[in-house]
Design a protein around this motif. Structure first.
Motif, PDB file in Angstrom:
ATOM      1  N   ILE A  43     -16.851  55.489   0.670  1.00 10.95           N
ATOM      2  CA  ILE A  43     -15.723  56.399   0.637  1.00 10.95           C
ATOM      3  C   ILE A  43     -15.624  57.122   1.786  1.00 10.95           C
ATOM      4  O   ILE A  43     -14.741  57.615   2.122  1.00 10.95           O
ATOM      5  CB  ILE A  43     -16.041  57.109  -0.738  1.00 10.95           C
ATOM      6  CG1 ILE A  43     -15.781  56.412  -1.974  1.00 10.95           C
ATOM      7  CG2 ILE A  43     -15.009  58.440  -0.574  1.00 10.95           C
ATOM      8  CD1 ILE A  43     -15.986  57.193  -3.247  1.00 10.95           C
ATOM      9  N   TYR A 101     -10.902  54.317  -6.025  1.00 12.65           N
ATOM     10  CA  TYR A 101     -12.419  54.427  -5.543  1.00 12.65           C
ATOM     11  C   TYR A 101     -13.285  54.085  -6.684  1.00 12.65           C
ATOM     12  O   TYR A 101     -14.344  54.478  -6.629  1.00 12.65           O
ATOM     13  CB  TYR A 101     -12.532  55.717  -4.885  1.00 12.65           C
ATOM     14  CG  TYR A 101     -12.082  55.544  -3.309  1.00 12.65           C
ATOM     15  CD1 TYR A 101     -12.676  54.689  -2.465  1.00 12.65           C
ATOM     16  CD2 TYR A 101     -11.189  56.393  -3.030  1.00 12.65           C
ATOM     17  CE1 TYR A 101     -12.512  54.692  -1.331  1.00 12.65           C
ATOM     18  CE2 TYR A 101     -11.000  56.648  -1.407  1.00 12.65           C
ATOM     19  CZ  TYR A 101     -11.637  55.680  -0.513  1.00 12.65           C
ATOM     20  OH  TYR A 101     -11.331  55.558   0.684  1.00 12.65           O
ATOM     21  N   GLN A 102     -12.769  53.855  -8.036  1.00 11.66           N
ATOM     22  CA  GLN A 102     -13.744  53.593  -8.886  1.00 11.66           C
ATOM     23  C   GLN A 102     -14.860  52.615  -8.820  1.00 11.66           C
ATOM     24  O   GLN A 102     -14.539  51.323  -7.973  1.00 11.66           O
ATOM     25  CB  GLN A 102     -13.126  53.123 -10.159  1.00 11.66           C
ATOM     26  CG  GLN A 102     -12.083  54.118 -10.785  1.00 11.66           C
ATOM     27  CD  GLN A 102     -11.627  53.590 -12.103  1.00 11.66           C
ATOM     28  OE1 GLN A 102     -12.395  53.764 -13.401  1.00 11.66           O
ATOM     29  NE2 GLN A 102     -10.400  53.258 -12.254  1.00 11.66           N
ATOM     30  N   THR A 108     -15.756  64.932  -9.102  1.00 13.54           N
ATOM     31  CA  THR A 108     -16.492  63.958  -9.863  1.00 13.54           C
ATOM     32  C   THR A 108     -16.688  64.681 -11.124  1.00 13.54           C
ATOM     33  O   THR A 108     -16.801  66.015 -11.409  1.00 13.54           O
ATOM     34  CB  THR A 108     -17.593  63.495  -9.258  1.00 13.54           C
ATOM     35  OG1 THR A 108     -18.616  64.343  -9.378  1.00 13.54           O
ATOM     36  CG2 THR A 108     -17.110  62.496  -8.140  1.00 13.54           C
ATOM     37  N   MET A 167     -10.600  60.998 -11.992  1.00 14.95           N
ATOM     38  CA  MET A 167     -11.931  60.618 -11.101  1.00 14.95           C
ATOM     39  C   MET A 167     -12.949  59.938 -11.969  1.00 14.95           C
ATOM     40  O   MET A 167     -14.142  59.835 -11.695  1.00 14.95           O
ATOM     41  CB  MET A 167     -12.533  61.836 -10.553  1.00 14.95           C
ATOM     42  CG  MET A 167     -11.640  62.692  -9.414  1.00 14.95           C
ATOM     43  SD  MET A 167     -11.594  61.553  -7.904  1.00 14.95           S
ATOM     44  CE  MET A 167     -13.250  61.922  -7.413  1.00 14.95           C
ATOM     45  N   VAL A 215     -15.840  57.409 -10.378  1.00 15.67           N
ATOM     46  CA  VAL A 215     -15.707  57.746  -8.733  1.00 15.67           C
ATOM     47  C   VAL A 215     -16.975  58.352  -8.322  1.00 15.67           C
ATOM     48  O   VAL A 215     -17.377  59.518  -8.929  1.00 15.67           O
ATOM     49  CB  VAL A 215     -14.583  58.655  -8.712  1.00 15.67           C
ATOM     50  CG1 VAL A 215     -14.485  58.650  -6.961  1.00 15.67           C
ATOM     51  CG2 VAL A 215     -13.221  57.718  -8.755  1.00 15.67           C
TER      52      VAL A 215
END
Length: 181
Positions: free
Chosen positions: A87, A79-80, A132, A106, A109
């Motif tokens: 998301i 999910y970067q 995060t 994370m 992200v």
């Protein structure tokens, strides 16, 4: 009196001008954010999407479309750089050919995530909330044992669907069938 009316009219024009400027700034920033979100969707769309099945604590089957990260490049990306709106509406299933002792981070992200780790038989062995960070402190997330699958989703996903450690399952054949294994 005329001076007061002129000042009042001038102030009205200034206030209206500020209001219009604020609206334009909101629209421009919203468009820029929307364009950036569209760009992040392109990154995520490089992963193929498959229907997967989860069996929750009460035995109910939950079917969902999930992005599948089954190669090194896709697993590294995750999910970067993906916007929060995307998301909130998607999941990523990380698939490994055998159990591994891996860790997740994370970095880059944009929103906190739930992550569920599954063993090779599909049993949910651990769920975590990954926060995060922007302080340079790269926290790593790991279930404390080997896993073969990991499902990332918006925060609250596992609780909402009643998916608890030791009870819930990823229906592995649904994943293997979709991957042609």
């Amino acid at each position: 009196m005329k001076t007061a009316i002129k000042i009042s009219a001038l102030l009205t024009v200034i206030v209206i001008g500020i209001g219009i400027a604020a609206i334009l700034l909101f629209v421009i920033n919203g468009s820029a954010a929307s364009a950036q979100c569209e760009k992040s969707i392109e990154r995520l769309s490089k992963m193929h999407v498959e229907e997967i099945s989860l069996l929750n604590d009460s035995g109910k089957i939950i079917k969902l479309e999930s992005h599948i990260a089954d190669n090194t490049r896709e697993r590294a990306a995750g999910y970067q750089h993906i916007c929060e709106q995307v998301i909130d509406k998607t999941t990523i299933l990380f698939v490994y050919s055998q159990p591994i002792d891996g860790r997740f981070h994370m970095q880059n992200v944009k929103a906190p995530l739930d992550i569920g780790f599954f063993d090779g038989a599909g049993k949910l062995i651990r769920t975590l909330v990954m926060d995060t960070y922007d302080d340079g402190n790269k926290r790593l997330y790991h279930p404390g044992q080997q896993f073969q699958y990991a499902l990332e989703a918006r925060v609250g996903f596992f609780k909402e669907h009643k998916l608890s450690e030791g009870k819930a399952r990823l229906v592995v054949h649904s994943v293997n069938d979709s991957l042609g294994q």
